[in-house]
Enzyme design. Structure first.
Site, PDB file in Angstrom:
ATOM      1  N   SER A 124       0.748  -1.231   0.125  1.00 39.71           N
ATOM      2  CA  SER A 124       0.079  -0.124  -0.130  1.00 39.71           C
ATOM      3  C   SER A 124       0.829   1.421  -0.045  1.00 39.71           C
ATOM      4  O   SER A 124       0.241   2.328  -0.237  1.00 39.71           O
ATOM      5  CB  SER A 124      -0.824  -0.042   1.071  1.00 39.71           C
ATOM      6  OG  SER A 124      -1.799  -1.275   1.291  1.00 39.71           O
ATOM      7  N   HIS A 145      -1.118  -2.570  -7.178  1.00 39.87           N
ATOM      8  CA  HIS A 145      -1.825  -2.183  -5.874  1.00 39.87           C
ATOM      9  C   HIS A 145      -3.635  -2.351  -6.137  1.00 39.87           C
ATOM     10  O   HIS A 145      -3.935  -1.518  -6.727  1.00 39.87           O
ATOM     11  CB  HIS A 145      -1.596  -0.717  -5.313  1.00 39.87           C
ATOM     12  CG  HIS A 145      -2.086  -0.550  -4.259  1.00 39.87           C
ATOM     13  ND1 HIS A 145      -2.399   0.862  -3.861  1.00 39.87           N
ATOM     14  CD2 HIS A 145      -2.461  -1.264  -3.123  1.00 39.87           C
ATOM     15  CE1 HIS A 145      -3.161   0.810  -2.702  1.00 39.87           C
ATOM     16  NE2 HIS A 145      -3.064  -0.344  -1.891  1.00 39.87           N
ATOM     17  N   GLU A 157      -3.594   0.184  -9.100  1.00 38.92           N
ATOM     18  CA  GLU A 157      -2.707   1.185  -9.390  1.00 38.92           C
ATOM     19  C   GLU A 157      -1.136   0.675  -9.604  1.00 38.92           C
ATOM     20  O   GLU A 157      -0.812  -0.301  -8.981  1.00 38.92           O
ATOM     21  CB  GLU A 157      -2.412   2.000  -7.980  1.00 38.92           C
ATOM     22  CG  GLU A 157      -3.142   3.276  -7.478  1.00 38.92           C
ATOM     23  CD  GLU A 157      -2.618   3.833  -6.436  1.00 38.92           C
ATOM     24  OE1 GLU A 157      -2.631   5.086  -6.253  1.00 38.92           O
ATOM     25  OE2 GLU A 157      -2.534   3.171  -5.267  1.00 38.92           O
ATOM     26  N   ASN A 195      -3.610   6.057  -1.219  1.00 37.87           N
ATOM     27  CA  ASN A 195      -3.300   6.049   0.461  1.00 37.87           C
ATOM     28  C   ASN A 195      -2.632   7.502   0.535  1.00 37.87           C
ATOM     29  O   ASN A 195      -2.796   7.914   1.784  1.00 37.87           O
ATOM     30  CB  ASN A 195      -2.334   4.962   0.546  1.00 37.87           C
ATOM     31  CG  ASN A 195      -3.284   3.732   0.596  1.00 37.87           C
ATOM     32  OD1 ASN A 195      -4.527   3.778   1.188  1.00 37.87           O
ATOM     33  ND2 ASN A 195      -2.971   2.606   0.225  1.00 37.87           N
TER      34      ASN A 195
HETATM   35  P1  NAD Z   1      -3.702  -9.289   6.394  1.00 36.97           P
HETATM   36  O1  NAD Z   1      -3.232  -8.938   7.592  1.00 36.97           O
HETATM   37  O2  NAD Z   1      -5.170  -9.805   6.079  1.00 36.97           O
HETATM   38  O3  NAD Z   1      -2.971 -10.632   5.757  1.00 36.97           O
HETATM   39  C1  NAD Z   1      -1.832 -10.630   5.686  1.00 36.97           C
HETATM   40  C2  NAD Z   1      -1.167 -12.278   5.533  1.00 36.97           C
HETATM   41  O4  NAD Z   1       0.269 -12.178   5.177  1.00 36.97           O
HETATM   42  C3  NAD Z   1      -1.357 -12.740   6.739  1.00 36.97           C
HETATM   43  O5  NAD Z   1      -2.370 -14.164   6.376  1.00 36.97           O
HETATM   44  C4  NAD Z   1       0.053 -13.412   7.038  1.00 36.97           C
HETATM   45  O6  NAD Z   1      -0.116 -15.016   7.595  1.00 36.97           O
HETATM   46  C5  NAD Z   1       0.530 -13.520   5.885  1.00 36.97           C
HETATM   47  N1  NAD Z   1       2.294 -13.283   5.928  1.00 36.97           N
HETATM   48  C6  NAD Z   1       3.074 -12.426   6.795  1.00 36.97           C
HETATM   49  N2  NAD Z   1       4.034 -12.631   6.681  1.00 36.97           N
HETATM   50  C7  NAD Z   1       4.251 -13.530   5.416  1.00 36.97           C
HETATM   51  C8  NAD Z   1       5.337 -14.226   5.080  1.00 36.97           C
HETATM   52  N3  NAD Z   1       6.590 -13.908   5.177  1.00 36.97           N
HETATM   53  N4  NAD Z   1       4.880 -14.871   3.731  1.00 36.97           N
HETATM   54  C9  NAD Z   1       3.821 -15.297   3.578  1.00 36.97           C
HETATM   55  N5  NAD Z   1       2.594 -14.762   4.282  1.00 36.97           N
HETATM   56  C10 NAD Z   1       3.079 -13.884   5.220  1.00 36.97           C
HETATM   57  O7  NAD Z   1      -3.310  -8.202   5.391  1.00 36.97           O
HETATM   58  P2  NAD Z   1      -4.084  -7.543   4.147  1.00 36.97           P
HETATM   59  O8  NAD Z   1      -5.069  -6.368   4.501  1.00 36.97           O
HETATM   60  O9  NAD Z   1      -4.543  -8.537   3.294  1.00 36.97           O
HETATM   61  O10 NAD Z   1      -2.730  -6.874   3.301  1.00 36.97           O
HETATM   62  C11 NAD Z   1      -1.634  -7.401   2.681  1.00 36.97           C
HETATM   63  C12 NAD Z   1      -0.955  -6.413   1.980  1.00 36.97           C
HETATM   64  O11 NAD Z   1      -1.673  -5.797   0.941  1.00 36.97           O
HETATM   65  C13 NAD Z   1      -0.179  -5.587   2.614  1.00 36.97           C
HETATM   66  O12 NAD Z   1       0.952  -5.005   1.978  1.00 36.97           O
HETATM   67  C14 NAD Z   1      -1.217  -4.381   2.609  1.00 36.97           C
HETATM   68  O13 NAD Z   1      -0.514  -3.195   2.796  1.00 36.97           O
HETATM   69  C15 NAD Z   1      -1.771  -4.294   1.307  1.00 36.97           C
HETATM   70  N6  NAD Z   1      -3.225  -3.884   1.031  1.00 36.97           N
HETATM   71  C16 NAD Z   1      -4.026  -3.959   1.933  1.00 36.97           C
HETATM   72  C17 NAD Z   1      -5.259  -3.184   1.711  1.00 36.97           C
HETATM   73  C18 NAD Z   1      -6.466  -3.578   2.766  1.00 36.97           C
HETATM   74  O14 NAD Z   1      -7.443  -2.669   2.833  1.00 36.97           O
HETATM   75  N7  NAD Z   1      -6.161  -4.112   3.725  1.00 36.97           N
HETATM   76  C19 NAD Z   1      -5.516  -2.773   0.292  1.00 36.97           C
HETATM   77  C20 NAD Z   1      -4.665  -2.782  -0.587  1.00 36.97           C
HETATM   78  C21 NAD Z   1      -3.383  -3.379  -0.443  1.00 36.97           C
END
Ligand code: NAD
Length: 295
Positions: A124, A145, A157, A195
């Site tokens: 993000s 993204h 994005e 963001n």
């Molecule tokens: P989340 O907490 O729901 O999931 C993250 C997952 O990553 C977890 O299941 C965890 O076990 C796993 N994980 C952690 N370390 C790991 C590793 N080394 N190898 C493999 N898996 C691993 O988080 P999310 O909301 O899905 O966000 C994930 C990414 O997407 C982040 O970079 C976040 O910034 C980005 N993002 C999030 C959103 C949102 O609205 N939540 C929107 C766009 C982008």
């Protein structure tokens, strides 16, 4: 399917949380073979169960038929080790928003995957140039993204790191479009476009709550009714994940260096307390077992 579109056949998705699960589903629905990996077996099982439920709901609502749901599920392979992604020609990393975690993953992927494979991150806010520098193929690393929830939100994005090649960036754009998304290109700056604008608003809503300007409900109602937003900033923060919001604000603050971006202490406190939002049942609001807001 997928073969004649941007030359991508097998997509590795890393992280089976809110974002990774949605990305895997949409890619599989569009005909790509997906290898979904998470370090947490529980997260992986939960993501697959959620996906099955969502595909079944789609059948009931008449959005697609049973064959589509079955074929989609069959295209997703549960990967228990990162090594299971070794034959992928495209990776979308969606692990937690932590620069150390992402750089380590990209370093390992670089050693594991064929030289022509393209590595992208759904980060993000973290610099794509920095993630690319953790590999020996920075020209084949880009940002992709997606928005939450991925099956519903149309935007991707695209972020070009300093070294990302034009050819690779074109594949990223084509793949986003093949997944049914609209595409915009942003510079590799903290927070990119969405963001950079959204997170300061959420952070400011947390400051307003901290100051007692209004209750959480009233802050959200004000922004929905006053600015025509579909969700208030505080419920949106819970939806995104307060840990993710804090991590993004931290990157924006560190990267742009202006005090107006400092993360709100109340947001930090919630994260310290484990109140990470809807995904754990409690954040700014409380949620029941069906993830419905209780207040
Ligand atoms: P989340 O907490 O729901 O999931 C993250 C997952 O990553 C977890 O299941 C965890 O076990 C796993 N994980 C952690 N370390 C790991 C590793 N080394 N190898 C493999 N898996 C691993 O988080 P999310 O909301 O899905 O966000 C994930 C990414 O997407 C982040 O970079 C976040 O910034 C980005 N993002 C999030 C959103 C949102 O609205 N939540 C929107 C766009 C982008």
């Amino acid at each position: 399917m997928g073969l004649d579109r941007c030359g991508v056949e097998r997509i590795g998705v890393i992280g089976a949380g809110q974002m990774g699960g949605g990305i895997a589903q949409v890619a599989a629905q569009r005909g790509f073979r997906v290898f979904l990996f998470d370090t947490s077996p529980k997260a992986l099982d939960l993501a697959l169960a959620r996906m099955t439920a969502q595909l079944e709901r789609g059948v009931k609502k008449g959005k697609w038929d049973e064959i589509h749901a079955k074929e989609t599920s069959e295209r997703i392979v549960k990967a228990c080790e990162l090594e299971d992604l070794k034959d992928c020609d495209f990776v979308i990393e969606a692990a937690k928003e932590d620069v150390g975690v992402k750089c380590d993953l990209f370093h390992r992927l670089d050693a594991l995957l064929p030289p022509k494979a393209i590595l992208t991150s759904n980060t993000s806010s973290i610099s794509i140039t920095r993630i690319g520098a953790a590999t020996k193929r920075a020209s084949r690393v880009a940002g992709m993204h997606f928005m939450n929830p991925v099956p519903v939100m149309p935007l991707v994005e695209g972020i070009r790191g300093l070294e990302t090649s034009g050819e690779v960036f074109s594949v990223v754009e084509e793949l986003a479009k093949a997944m049914g998304k609209t595409f915009i290109e942003a510079l590799d700056r903290p927070g990119f476009v969405v963001n950079r604008i959204l997170m300061p608003m959420i952070n400011e809503a947390c400051f307003a709550l901290q100051e007692g300007l209004a209750s959480a409900e009233h802050i959200d109602r004000a922004m929905k009714g006053g600015c025509n937003l579909p969700m208030g900033p505080l419920e949106l923060a819970d939806f995104i994940g307060l840990d993710t919001c804090l991590a993004i604000m931290g990157v924006i603050f560190e990267g742009l260096g202006e005090s107006k971006y400092r993360p709100c202490p109340l947001l930090k406190q919630y994260v310290t307390a484990g109140r990470l939002g809807r995904k754990v049942g409690r954040g700014i609001y409380r949620y029941d077992e069906d993830l419905k807001k209780m207040g």
